[in-house]
Scaffold this motif. Sequence first.
Motif, PDB file in Angstrom:
ATOM      1  N   PRO A  96       0.789  -1.227   0.000  1.00  0.00           N
ATOM      2  CA  PRO A  96       0.000   0.000   0.000  1.00  0.00           C
ATOM      3  C   PRO A  96       0.825   1.283   0.000  1.00  0.00           C
ATOM      4  N   ASP A  97       1.968   1.288   0.712  1.00  0.00           N
ATOM      5  CA  ASP A  97       2.810   2.485   0.710  1.00  0.00           C
ATOM      6  C   ASP A  97       3.354   2.782  -0.679  1.00  0.00           C
ATOM      7  N   SER A  98       3.756   1.720  -1.389  1.00  0.00           N
ATOM      8  CA  SER A  98       4.273   1.899  -2.738  1.00  0.00           C
ATOM      9  C   SER A  98       3.175   2.397  -3.677  1.00  0.00           C
ATOM     10  N   TYR A  99       1.966   1.922  -3.465  1.00  0.00           N
ATOM     11  CA  TYR A  99       0.837   2.396  -4.280  1.00  0.00           C
ATOM     12  C   TYR A  99       0.587   3.889  -4.062  1.00  0.00           C
ATOM     13  N   ARG A 100       0.587   4.308  -2.798  1.00  0.00           N
ATOM     14  CA  ARG A 100       0.360   5.728  -2.525  1.00  0.00           C
ATOM     15  C   ARG A 100       1.464   6.587  -3.112  1.00  0.00           C
ATOM     16  N   GLN A 101       2.708   6.089  -3.035  1.00  0.00           N
ATOM     17  CA  GLN A 101       3.811   6.846  -3.595  1.00  0.00           C
ATOM     18  C   GLN A 101       3.704   6.930  -5.116  1.00  0.00           C
ATOM     19  N   GLY A 146      -2.735   9.088   7.438  1.00  0.00           N
ATOM     20  CA  GLY A 146      -2.618   7.995   6.492  1.00  0.00           C
ATOM     21  C   GLY A 146      -3.484   6.800   6.854  1.00  0.00           C
ATOM     22  N   ALA A 147      -4.105   6.196   5.831  1.00  0.00           N
ATOM     23  CA  ALA A 147      -4.916   4.998   6.042  1.00  0.00           C
ATOM     24  C   ALA A 147      -5.226   4.378   4.688  1.00  0.00           C
ATOM     25  N   VAL A 148      -5.452   3.065   4.703  1.00  0.00           N
ATOM     26  CA  VAL A 148      -6.001   2.347   3.561  1.00  0.00           C
ATOM     27  C   VAL A 148      -7.263   1.673   4.056  1.00  0.00           C
ATOM     28  N   VAL A 149      -8.403   2.034   3.480  1.00  0.00           N
ATOM     29  CA  VAL A 149      -9.700   1.538   3.917  1.00  0.00           C
ATOM     30  C   VAL A 149     -10.310   0.734   2.771  1.00  0.00           C
ATOM     31  N   GLU A 199      -5.626   6.760  13.994  1.00  0.00           N
ATOM     32  CA  GLU A 199      -4.219   7.001  14.288  1.00  0.00           C
ATOM     33  C   GLU A 199      -3.400   6.762  13.028  1.00  0.00           C
ATOM     34  N   ARG A 200      -2.077   6.703  13.166  1.00  0.00           N
ATOM     35  CA  ARG A 200      -1.187   6.706  12.003  1.00  0.00           C
ATOM     36  C   ARG A 200      -1.231   5.392  11.217  1.00  0.00           C
ATOM     37  N   ALA A 239      -4.654   9.093   2.347  1.00  0.00           N
ATOM     38  CA  ALA A 239      -5.618   8.000   2.506  1.00  0.00           C
ATOM     39  C   ALA A 239      -5.961   7.397   1.153  1.00  0.00           C
ATOM     40  N   VAL A 240      -6.260   6.096   1.182  1.00  0.00           N
ATOM     41  CA  VAL A 240      -6.817   5.389   0.029  1.00  0.00           C
ATOM     42  C   VAL A 240      -8.125   4.765   0.489  1.00  0.00           C
TER      43      VAL A 240
END
Length: 829
Positions: free
Chosen positions: A221-226, A338-341, A354-355, A321-322
């Motif tokens: 998910p972090d790579s996707y957001r980046q 930051g969050a992925v929902v 939270e973070r 957020a995603v």
Amino acid sequence: MKAVLMAGGFGTRIQPLTHSVPKPMVPLLNRPMMEHIVARLRGAGIADLVVLLYYMPEVIQDHFGDGSRFGVRIEYVVPDDDYGTAGAVKLAEDRLGEPFLVMSGDVITDFDLERILSFHRDKAAPATITLTRVPNPLQFGVVITDGDGRILRFLEKPGWGEVFSDTINTGIYVLEPEVLGRIPAGQPFDFSKDLFPGFLEDEVPIYGCTATGYWRDVGDPDSYRQAVRDVLAGKVQLPFPGQSRAVGRGTVWTEGGVDLPGGVEIRGTVVLGSGVSVGGGARLEDVVAGEGCRIGPGASLENTVLWRSVTVGAEASLRDAVLCDRVRVGDGVRIDKGAVVAEGTEVGAGASFERDILVWPDKKVEAGSVLAANLVWGDKWKKSVFEGAAVEGRTNVELSPEFAAKLGAALGSTLSRGSAILVGRDYLKASRMLKRAFLGGILSTGVNVHDVKMLPVPVQRYKLASFGEVAGVYFQQSPTNSRSTQIVFHDGEGNEIDTGLEKSIERLFFKENFRRVDHGEVGEIQELGAVADFYREGFLRSVAADTVRSRRFRVVLDLGNGTTGEYLPHLLNTLGCQTVVLNAYPDERRLMRRMYEADHAVRQVGEIVQALGADVGFYVTPGGQNLRLVDDRGRVREDHETLLFVLRLMAATHPDGVKVFLPVSAPRALDEVEPALRVTRGKTASLRTSTMHEYGLVVEADGKYAFPSFLHAPDGMFAAARILELLARSSLRASEVFDALPAYRYERREIPCPVEAKGRVMRKMSEDSVDKEASFVDGVQVRLDGGSVLLLPDPYRPLVHLVVEAPETARAVQLGQLYEDKVRSWLAG
């Protein structure tokens, strides 16, 4: 030149984004990642594509079709097992008679593919690997080349102590067709672990082309957001959808004529799909919002991605957020760190995160709560554990060993100390792992365990219906998701547990108020070894064996690599049948593919039935409960057709009458033409079938047939034998029975419906039915000019079911469209 796209990965590291879509279908700029790859290939002059699928293949096939919509021609290959990267390409060998490019369908890149192809042609080598330089090479294959580009060393995913370069393998290859000859067929074989090291070992020159430009493996998910941030910042050359215009201090790209009200603040780059609405006073900075999203007044979004049909409430604040499909975020929610929902989640008004929180699908975060940890199944932010007497979740994620132990302790705490439960499973390692953890929880409460290990579900329920245990628990692969486990609970008579016991277990689970016994009172495990023989003996006593033997049936069986292989073939052979058996033996990899290939498997049974001139074909689901039927002409019959087939045979062989219990949704085509059938229709949820021995047949759901004279629960194995008995008694062929059924049309539709709107829709349906012949047994069903329409809310998913039956196709289609339009108008109102 052709291209092979690798699009079969599970996307495990990027969960929960890949819960309901394969990784290549994860959206970027409101388009699947693979769509950008297809466009880049087309731009490089490559219009013939071979796409290798594995996980959720139908999602990719449905979107891309034959490729014509995207200016390319696409062929699909779906391996029957995991053969590794090179082994999968080997399966497409007959389509690859010229040099071809291989790349992943889920990377983000703007590499110049024409330059890479030109490099390959210049070197005239069997293989070219596209290389690039990255700061952290640990997750990739590291490569060293000489000054001419010839590869000297290659190491797949090294540790830091093994790193010898920051130049890595991007997974983009150009290969000559003779390379396929070095790949063994039908076994796992990998490009970077096997094929390329083999070239080096044999001193066959292969080359690396170091490409410049953007490349990112979207692995988590972090790579996707980046990747999204990089695209919006212009670091990668991808086409933006729609039309652009400058607004305030930013640029907005819109599709479908999106209007922005006054007072909306835009910064950076904002991409809005068709049908997006934005409330006044909203602030958007570097945002992508997909089709149908609604952003409330005063909301603030920064570095945020909304997939499709997402709702963001007024004054909500989202950062990094995603939000996946159909997420609903209430007013004043704060996700500032930051969050992925994942899809279908509801976040109540005023909640805060939270973070870097990950929230798995279909969760409900209560209003005003503070979410301080990742929300997966079993966490206290979820309002319930059970759905229909079963607990289901992703193995080792939502259903962890810790979760299973707590669940066992909760069940044990509801049972009497010293009592015993029956526990069984399928053969998957995941089921075995979770079962063992569950046993620890049960034993800690002083409850004993009768362990029957691996067996089909009907066999366990048959044992429960006899004596000795107060409950049963069965562990199996989820019928709908190969990466999930399902834990099914039964009472001491083999019924699915009722909602009262579900709630009792849930209360103890969430409060963790478990009974703990003293050291000497811990429960014990007893292995039961004679259950299979007990079942077989009862099975054969309940079938008219001589009648079946008299027909000498030729039967084709597909057992779906399930747990019935030690039972049904032997039983049918004992009944004098000549059987051809497919997929009879346990195979974990094949079992994990079964749910995606069931329709193909049944069609294959039909082809074999037709080729061999067999009398009938059966597909039994892996757990042994469901049955699909193929007639003697090789025609695969739908579940509703098979039900009418069984009913017609029962009426023909029971002239004095026979009672049958059917769900309300079952077709009614025989109700008025078969007086021997005494039909009762009712709710099937929490049905106590153990009390229904007066019925000749009980049907709980599509393909689930119970014959209470033997077992009150669904049993696909016994259903196959009983069908053969009925055919033998009738002296008819299966095709003759089907062809003699009255003409009718039966269809189902699913209409999305938010949970909070279900009550209103059903009320509207009731009001609309006041002047009609209506039934309210389960949902609302109306009779209309020889046809019927049933509207039934789904108990777990945000949708309603529309079931239509009529004598003619045109009338059924007309009724279906009429009532679908009504439901959609009620939802809009």
